[in-house]
Design an enzyme around this catalytic site. Structure first.
Site, PDB file in Angstrom:
ATOM      1  CE  LYS A 290      -1.112  -0.088   4.976  1.00 15.73           C
ATOM      2  NZ  LYS A 290      -1.012   1.092   5.736  1.00 15.73           N
ATOM      3  CG  ASP A 291       3.821   2.180   2.674  1.00 14.86           C
ATOM      4  OD1 ASP A 291       2.745   2.734   2.971  1.00 14.86           O
ATOM      5  OD2 ASP A 291       4.565   1.647   3.519  1.00 14.86           O
TER       6      ASP A 291
ATOM      7  NE  ARG B 170      -7.575   2.994   3.791  1.00  9.34           N
ATOM      8  CZ  ARG B 170      -7.772   2.262   4.881  1.00  9.34           C
ATOM      9  NH1 ARG B 170      -8.949   1.732   5.118  1.00  9.34           N
ATOM     10  NH2 ARG B 170      -6.794   2.057   5.742  1.00  9.34           N
ATOM     11  NE  ARG B 171      -6.737   2.358   8.883  1.00 14.31           N
ATOM     12  CZ  ARG B 171      -5.412   2.234   8.972  1.00 14.31           C
ATOM     13  NH1 ARG B 171      -4.687   3.251   9.413  1.00 14.31           N
ATOM     14  NH2 ARG B 171      -4.819   1.112   8.627  1.00 14.31           N
TER      15      ARG B 171
ATOM     16  NE  ARG C   7       3.845  10.350   9.606  1.00 12.44           N
ATOM     17  CZ  ARG C   7       5.058  10.507   9.113  1.00 12.44           C
ATOM     18  NH1 ARG C   7       5.528  11.702   8.870  1.00 12.44           N
ATOM     19  NH2 ARG C   7       5.828   9.457   8.882  1.00 12.44           N
TER      20      ARG C   7
ATOM     21  NE  ARG D   7       0.351   5.464  13.247  1.00 11.23           N
ATOM     22  CZ  ARG D   7      -0.158   5.710  12.055  1.00 11.23           C
ATOM     23  NH1 ARG D   7      -1.352   5.263  11.733  1.00 11.23           N
ATOM     24  NH2 ARG D   7       0.515   6.391  11.169  1.00 11.23           N
TER      25      ARG D   7
ATOM     26  CB  CYS E 264      -1.077   8.822  -0.251  1.00 14.17           C
ATOM     27  SG  CYS E 264      -1.261   8.385   1.462  1.00 14.17           S
TER      28      CYS E 264
END
Length: 319
Positions: free
Chosen positions: A81-82, A129-130, A151, A157, A244
């Site tokens: 996904k990166d 997106r989330r 981040r 996190r 992104c």
């Protein structure tokens, strides 16, 4: 005389080192050669800015690719996904191994699920997106939550929750699995609630295109079903020109009848970050047999989503 070790370029984060270590073991088995990890610091690792501001996905990948092209490492492992959707000249993704769990998960205080969060709960995530999908879910289910951009690595996190600064954080299941912290998850989010990022849970093993022997050896780790699925998802992303910063979720899953895989279902979502508007689509068809067929599946769905107003939801796309 022992064979010369293959050099695997990896980011330094705990997660990158864990997933690269797993790939190193697998590559050692198929090639019979030792593999050594070469740690490379990327701009995305040293910058404290929000990902969307520093150019999104590519910031973690550029330094690894430069090391590959300069011959400092033989191959590199990326979280798919990166990886920017455009193919990089001179390099080839030789293998996409079997995908980990693609879902997003919640780590919340008091072992709460998403639906149990208190009114006004502060939920941290680094992904627009989330945010878009969590806010849309909250709206339609009478919940009040505040999404907070964060981040940092997994420790950082989850630390926000442990310290009480946030009520919950949303992370990728695959990452927590790979660093051995899946038992801290308090809720696995169904993909009907939050569609993951295109390619989430999958790894890409990249090497120079002209090293035919290495390309062939690495290809033994490739999983054709995972490759077909993530190719369709990333084709959808590319056709939406999403980059992104845009809140795009996509997941292609395989529908099996007993042991036989019969069809592939592709789902996509684009939305405004506040969750007020979402464009969602799903399509089911035969499993794509070729790269071109998988690409077409994603492109066709993107065209339909754009026709339904997706373009207007993209916000200011990072140029």
């Amino acid at each position: 005389m022992t064979e010369k070790a293959l050099r695997l370029g990896t980011r330094r984060s705990k997660l990158a080192m864990a997933q690269s270590g797993q790939v190193a073991d697998a590559v050692s088995q198929v090639t019979g050669r030792p593999v050594e990890l070469v740690e490379i610091t990327t701009y995305g690792d040293t910058s404290r800015e929000h990902l969307a501001q520093i150019g999104g996905t590519g910031v973690f990948v550029a330094a690894l690719r430069e090391a590959l092209l300069r011959g400092e490492v033989d191959f590199a492992v990326h979280s798919l996904k990166d990886l920017p959707t455009a193919q990089h000249e001179g390099l080839v993704v030789a293998a996409i191994p079997v995908r980990e769990d693609p879902r997003d998960v919640v780590v919340a205080r008091d072992a709460r699920k998403l639906t149990d969060l208190p009114r006004g709960a502060r939920v941290g995530t680094g992904a627009p997106r989330r945010m878009a999908q969590l806010n849309a879910y909250a709206r339609t289910h009478g919940m009040e939550i505040e999404t907070v951009p964060i981040r940092g690595n997994v420790d950082t996190r989850i630390g926000y929750v442990r310290s009480g600064e946030l009520d919950a954080v949303v992370l990728a299941a695959a990452g927590l699995n790979r660093v051995g912290r899946i038992d801290e998850v308090t809720d696995f989010l169904p993909v009907d609630t939050v569609l993951p990022a295109p390619g989430q849970g999958a790894l890409a093993i990249e090497c120079p295109a002209d090293n035919a022997e290495l390309v062939a050896a690495l290809a033994e780790l490739d999983d054709p079903f995972t490759r077909a699925a993530v190719t369709a998802e990333r084709s959808l992303l590319a056709a939406l020109e999403a980059g992104c910063s845009a809140p795009v979720g996509a997941l292609a899953d395989l529908l099996a009848d007993g042991q036989t895989v019969k069809e592939m279902r592709l789902r996509g979502v684009v939305g405004t970050t506040d969750g007020s508007t979402l464009v969602q689509l799903s399509t089911t068809g035969p499993v794509p047999e070729t790269h071109e067929a998988a690409m077409a599946l994603g492109r066709d769905m993107a065209t339909e989503m754009l026709a339904q107003g997706a373009a207007g939801l993209m916000g200011e796309r990072a140029q």
